[in-house]
Design a protein around this motif. Structure first.
Motif, PDB file in Angstrom:
ATOM      1  N   UNK C 123      27.330 -29.823 -34.316  1.00 25.36           N
ATOM      2  CA  UNK C 123      28.094 -28.855 -34.200  1.00 25.36           C
ATOM      3  C   UNK C 123      27.224 -27.486 -33.408  1.00 25.36           C
ATOM      4  N   UNK C 124      26.945 -26.682 -32.945  1.00 24.18           N
ATOM      5  CA  UNK C 124      26.410 -26.100 -32.748  1.00 24.18           C
ATOM      6  C   UNK C 124      25.862 -25.162 -34.414  1.00 24.18           C
ATOM      7  N   UNK C 125      26.952 -24.797 -34.892  1.00 24.42           N
ATOM      8  CA  UNK C 125      26.194 -24.750 -36.286  1.00 24.42           C
ATOM      9  C   UNK C 125      24.642 -25.112 -36.336  1.00 24.42           C
ATOM     10  N   UNK C 126      25.442 -26.626 -37.368  1.00 27.50           N
ATOM     11  CA  UNK C 126      24.529 -27.324 -37.330  1.00 27.50           C
ATOM     12  C   UNK C 126      23.256 -27.269 -37.034  1.00 27.50           C
ATOM     13  N   UNK C 127      23.263 -27.705 -35.544  1.00 29.86           N
ATOM     14  CA  UNK C 127      21.376 -27.943 -34.319  1.00 29.86           C
ATOM     15  C   UNK C 127      20.841 -26.360 -34.424  1.00 29.86           C
ATOM     16  N   UNK C 128      21.926 -25.093 -34.712  1.00 26.16           N
ATOM     17  CA  UNK C 128      21.007 -23.759 -35.214  1.00 26.16           C
ATOM     18  C   UNK C 128      20.061 -24.110 -36.344  1.00 26.16           C
ATOM     19  N   UNK C 129      21.193 -24.736 -37.200  1.00 22.53           N
ATOM     20  CA  UNK C 129      20.347 -25.102 -38.381  1.00 22.53           C
ATOM     21  C   UNK C 129      19.035 -25.954 -38.393  1.00 22.53           C
ATOM     22  N   UNK C 130      19.191 -26.493 -37.621  1.00 24.11           N
ATOM     23  CA  UNK C 130      17.900 -28.047 -37.635  1.00 24.11           C
ATOM     24  C   UNK C 130      16.846 -26.944 -36.617  1.00 24.11           C
ATOM     25  N   UNK C 131      17.110 -26.275 -35.689  1.00 23.52           N
ATOM     26  CA  UNK C 131      16.415 -25.498 -34.881  1.00 23.52           C
ATOM     27  C   UNK C 131      16.131 -24.567 -36.332  1.00 23.52           C
ATOM     28  N   UNK C 132      16.358 -24.411 -37.032  1.00 25.23           N
ATOM     29  CA  UNK C 132      15.823 -23.293 -38.215  1.00 25.23           C
ATOM     30  C   UNK C 132      14.926 -24.293 -38.923  1.00 25.23           C
ATOM     31  N   UNK C 133      15.245 -24.927 -39.065  1.00 26.62           N
ATOM     32  CA  UNK C 133      14.325 -25.967 -39.680  1.00 26.62           C
ATOM     33  C   UNK C 133      12.693 -25.854 -39.011  1.00 26.62           C
ATOM     34  N   UNK C 134      12.774 -26.245 -37.820  1.00 28.27           N
ATOM     35  CA  UNK C 134      11.942 -26.622 -37.086  1.00 28.27           C
ATOM     36  C   UNK C 134      10.774 -24.971 -37.018  1.00 28.27           C
ATOM     37  N   UNK C 135      11.434 -24.428 -36.938  1.00 22.28           N
ATOM     38  CA  UNK C 135      11.103 -23.044 -36.932  1.00 22.28           C
ATOM     39  C   UNK C 135       9.692 -22.503 -38.015  1.00 22.28           C
ATOM     40  N   UNK C 136      10.384 -23.244 -39.352  1.00 26.22           N
ATOM     41  CA  UNK C 136       9.535 -23.102 -40.328  1.00 26.22           C
ATOM     42  C   UNK C 136       8.773 -24.571 -40.795  1.00 26.22           C
ATOM     43  N   UNK C 137       8.424 -24.848 -40.190  1.00 23.26           N
ATOM     44  CA  UNK C 137       7.600 -26.476 -39.865  1.00 23.26           C
ATOM     45  C   UNK C 137       6.473 -26.362 -38.819  1.00 23.26           C
ATOM     46  N   UNK C 138       7.009 -25.832 -37.617  1.00 19.97           N
ATOM     47  CA  UNK C 138       6.400 -26.151 -36.355  1.00 19.97           C
ATOM     48  C   UNK C 138       5.362 -24.732 -36.053  1.00 19.97           C
ATOM     49  N   UNK C 139       4.717 -24.711 -35.466  1.00 22.85           N
ATOM     50  CA  UNK C 139       3.875 -22.977 -35.043  1.00 22.85           C
ATOM     51  C   UNK C 139       4.457 -22.522 -34.069  1.00 22.85           C
ATOM     52  N   UNK C 140       4.795 -23.936 -32.977  1.00 23.68           N
ATOM     53  CA  UNK C 140       5.621 -23.442 -31.198  1.00 23.68           C
ATOM     54  C   UNK C 140       6.386 -24.305 -31.625  1.00 23.68           C
ATOM     55  N   UNK C 141       7.838 -24.735 -31.891  1.00 20.30           N
ATOM     56  CA  UNK C 141       8.696 -25.732 -31.315  1.00 20.30           C
ATOM     57  C   UNK C 141       8.653 -25.968 -30.565  1.00 20.30           C
ATOM     58  N   UNK C 142       8.810 -24.717 -28.909  1.00 26.93           N
ATOM     59  CA  UNK C 142       9.273 -24.887 -27.907  1.00 26.93           C
ATOM     60  C   UNK C 142       8.507 -25.886 -26.968  1.00 26.93           C
TER      61      UNK C 142
END
Lengths: 315, 315, 315, 315
Positions: C123-142
């Motif tokens: 669901x959107x909320x969960x996917x936003x949390x996934x993106x938040x997790x990636x943001x914390x660990x990746x320098x260039x998530x896109x």
């Protein structure tokens, strides 16, 4: 807010009431008569009445003030008042709250989230708890209510409309769900069917505006009747019931009603509304067609008009 | 309800207020000071003050009535009042309702189910809409509010507490969620951050009971100030704001408050409460510790005691 | 359920796929293309494609299998998969659940009641949390996601559709509300705008059925790509992602989809669906018009038809 | 996921089952036995059993596989299966949905919001609708169910536990509320008490793991029994029932269960779980203590362990 057209309470008259009834009567064409049971659906929409009683013993009326109708949820004020005379405060308020329900969507949601404790005694769930309380203490709760109402209204032929009561009972699946849900939380003690029968009888009381204004004078008179000044409830309790009607008496239209009319009031889907100006008067209006909140559309307008003419609300 | 100990409004005195402050002061030990931001958490709980102003220009006070505190949600009455002077009624009430929220659980649920239209102007969502309205019409909404409050309170040094405002802003995720949700429904027009900054500034106004009683006298005086009798809002609007405070001014404790105190009132988590007896007086009380509904515990008790001594509520 | 018309997996062919595409094509006239942003609304509804890849390296396709479209929520499987490679299990699942949301009404209600923890990563909320997790660990998530998708799909020109990403961002008020609500519960760590930008970029990935089937083969192949057999995720994780798609991959139509098609799958509002028969094949279908649950109407029918012809679902 | 310790389905043996029962047995100390009625509360928590049947007629078992227990909600699969043989698809699915309920908070909320249509046949509301359907078509629904179960389990002495049934009935206020709420929406046709009695009898069926594995073999065998290969339901229906168990069979723990175990399954508060690997086997496990979702804690662990050893789930 006293204006040039405004009158004092002491200048109340049948003529004044006739005047505002005439002004409001066109609105009886708007709104929608309750139609979930035939006995209500069959009532003529173009009726409009008002009656006012004051603590000094005067009564005024206009329009269809002598026609009896189904008081429906107005009876919830009566069952609360009787419960207040039978129980300690704490016994009542641990089983029902005092807060507005604020629910456009239906009350089972809230009732479940709040563990089977209804928000207030004027929603169905709360009134069912009141009836459950009466069932536990009275041997003949239906007969007892009749006696009380007849005494307050000073009319010995007030009665239940058994066709309405029966018809309601046959459409009571949702109320049964509510009662059973409360039972599952331990907040309903007697037999569900039996209590629902009492509840629907109370709703089916057939009374006129005149009789209602007289009956509810105690709320404008510190808990006492006018005639013999005997106490129905204490002054403090009268104040409390009025407060409760103010915040929760008009379904999900209590805020709008306070805004427009500014009086403690209780409505019923039969089109009746009972309102109070504490110290000054009790008022009953009736017109069958309802607004979107389930309150009498023309009845509300009549009260608003009265407020304007009297230059008087509680605010 | 007039009793042997009761006094008339004309007999109001500082001594009477000192007396009830003494009686209530032990209750300041109960309840819980708001602690979601340090600026509020650090306030001494044992403070208690009251001030009363009457339309004829008298003012009374007792206890810590001169100490300034964060007025918090009391400011919601001010933003509504200002909005009423800037917009037609319809423009306001199509964007916010007039009904109590009746939510023990939080307001995003209701806000979503009701399509982004807040239930009333006194919940956060509704107050944010008011600030959004002010943002659209005023070039400097923060400065404008200061001018209004200083004029009404007759104190030129009233100001925002910038530490509080900043601190609130940093804990504003939930309010941001509320604003964005309304934006998703088209019910929020300006920049979310900008409006929230204004909102938190209003909440951070530092005022004393004295200043608040003076400021809100217009609600007891048909919309007019005492001093120069200039109109803040119209008599009808004053009546309406009072009605709204009655049904929705005390969070999810409005019913209980009406039951116990019986006055239109608005509270803030800083421990302040402003109450009104229309025609008679405006009242401000303050004590920092809150009850479970978020209203000042000792402040509510003080108002209840006042009601008893005056033999006077609106019911 | 093997019937006379049924074929074995080993008999898969482009001809078979063309045949079922022909049978289903009339259904592309039904349903409704997503229209909340112009970039999606402008897509021709009468397109229909399918591609299948098997662990032994064969690929089949029919219809508009080479046309790229906006993969939208299909990207949620990718962000979960990447998160699984960057975090310990516990770090992920303390912040997002694994249960279906079961909400016909919108997710802010549930998100608030469950204290800001989304029900699942799809669901959107969960996917936003996934993106938040990636943001914390990746320098260039896109950039990182592009590299992963290009490698898996074996196509170096796969890219974000910046018009779509921009357009989504401008209609993102509800997602902002969701993110801020999670932030208020401490379940969102990075800057809301920044993470939403990444999220919308992922959604805007433009890919064809061919590319999707190739990309998601790892879910049918115990977590490994076909070509070089390098692991994207572990066998256990592949099983778990499939389980999650089964129970939560098709919005509020997961039960109906399991009933009709019986494969783990994830859909997007661009009209794409990725499905898996573990051990046997990955499948991507596409047709822009959606059913009432927001899943591709003709795409679902195509998968159902395939199930029938193969005599093969996971049940 | 085949590992060095893994065995093939063809290598299933009582010894293997004994081995994993031993490994899991310590977990029987965790969790909590259902205690809402004495008949369930009194069961010894340290019991653990498993039985497996395959379409080729082999059966395996270990631990307390021969002890009978209350199958409770596992019976919901039986009432659905019987309904599927009595009604057209449309007649069933217009009255009950196929989606997971996704409700940590209780089902009356959702049931009301969705107009009295239960989310699926495996929540109480949905199972009550199934029983209501059976009541309308069968003259003796309780006797009929006994006959079916005895035939499928090949045990003529399977019976209802009347103490359990009676006890459940006496604690059935919430189920009565559910039934009445559905009745208020027109989605309940027979007498509430009568249907509830049938419902509780079904729940009270006393069966062992052995008997359950045998009974539910039809779900692993395309709807047919092993012995005489007579059809209980069609292959398509078997697939559909499995799909429904996958998404909705484990209360609000379906997602977690799919994640860990990856089989269609249905649990009961008596501690039993029935699971299926379509084409391969039916499995019944039992251990009385439940996890926070209401599913057997050790039973789930046993199935997870089996999955690992077989290197086999449906994903």
């Amino acid at each position: 807010m006293r204006t040039s057209r405004s009158v004092k309470v002491s200048e109340l008259s049948n003529a004044l009431l006739e005047e505002i009834v005439s002004e409001v009567r066109p609105l009886t064409q708007q709104g929608k008569v309750a139609d979930y049971i035939p006995a209500l659906a069959d009532v003529d929409a173009d009726q409009l009445g008002i009656a006012i009683c004051t603590p000094d013993g005067r009564c005024f009326q206009a329009g269809d003030a002598a026609t009896r109708f189904s008081i429906q949820s107005i009876s919830k004020v009566l069952s609360l008042s009787v419960a207040l005379t039978l129980y300690e405060d704490g016994e009542i308020w641990q089983r029902v709250g005092k807060e507005p329900s604020g629910q456009a969507f239906n009350s089972l949601v809230q009732l479940e989230l709040e563990q089977g404790k209804p928000r207030n005694p004027f929603i169905n769930a709360g009134a069912l708890v009141m009836c459950d309380l009466l069932e536990s203490r009275l041997t003949a709760p239906r007969q007892r209510m009749l006696e009380i109402v007849r005494r307050l209204a000073q009319q010995n032929d007030i009665n239940y409309d058994r066709v309405v009561a029966r018809s309601e009972y046959e459409h009571s699946a949702r109320n049964a769900a509510i009662a059973w849900l409360m039972k599952s939380f331990g907040n309903f003690h007697n037999d569900v069917s039996k209590v629902m029968e009492t509840y629907f009888h109370y709703c089916s009381l057939a009374m006129s505006c005149e009789e209602l204004a007289r009956t509810f004078l105690y709320l404008a008179n510190q808990g006492r009747t006018q005639d013999d000044e005997s106490a129905v409830i204490s002054p403090r309790q009268a104040r409390q019931v009025n407060a409760l009607m103010m915040t929760s008496g008009m379904y999900d239209g209590a805020g709008e009603f306070a805004w427009r009319v500014g009086m403690p009031a209780k409505s019923g889907v039969g089109g009746g509304i009972v309102a109070v100006i504490p110290g000054d008067m009790s008022i009953a209006v009736w017109s069958p067609a309802l607004d979107h909140s389930g309150n009498s559309l023309a009845g509300t307008a009549l009260l608003e008009k009265l407020t304007e003419r009297l230059g008087r609300s509680i605010f």
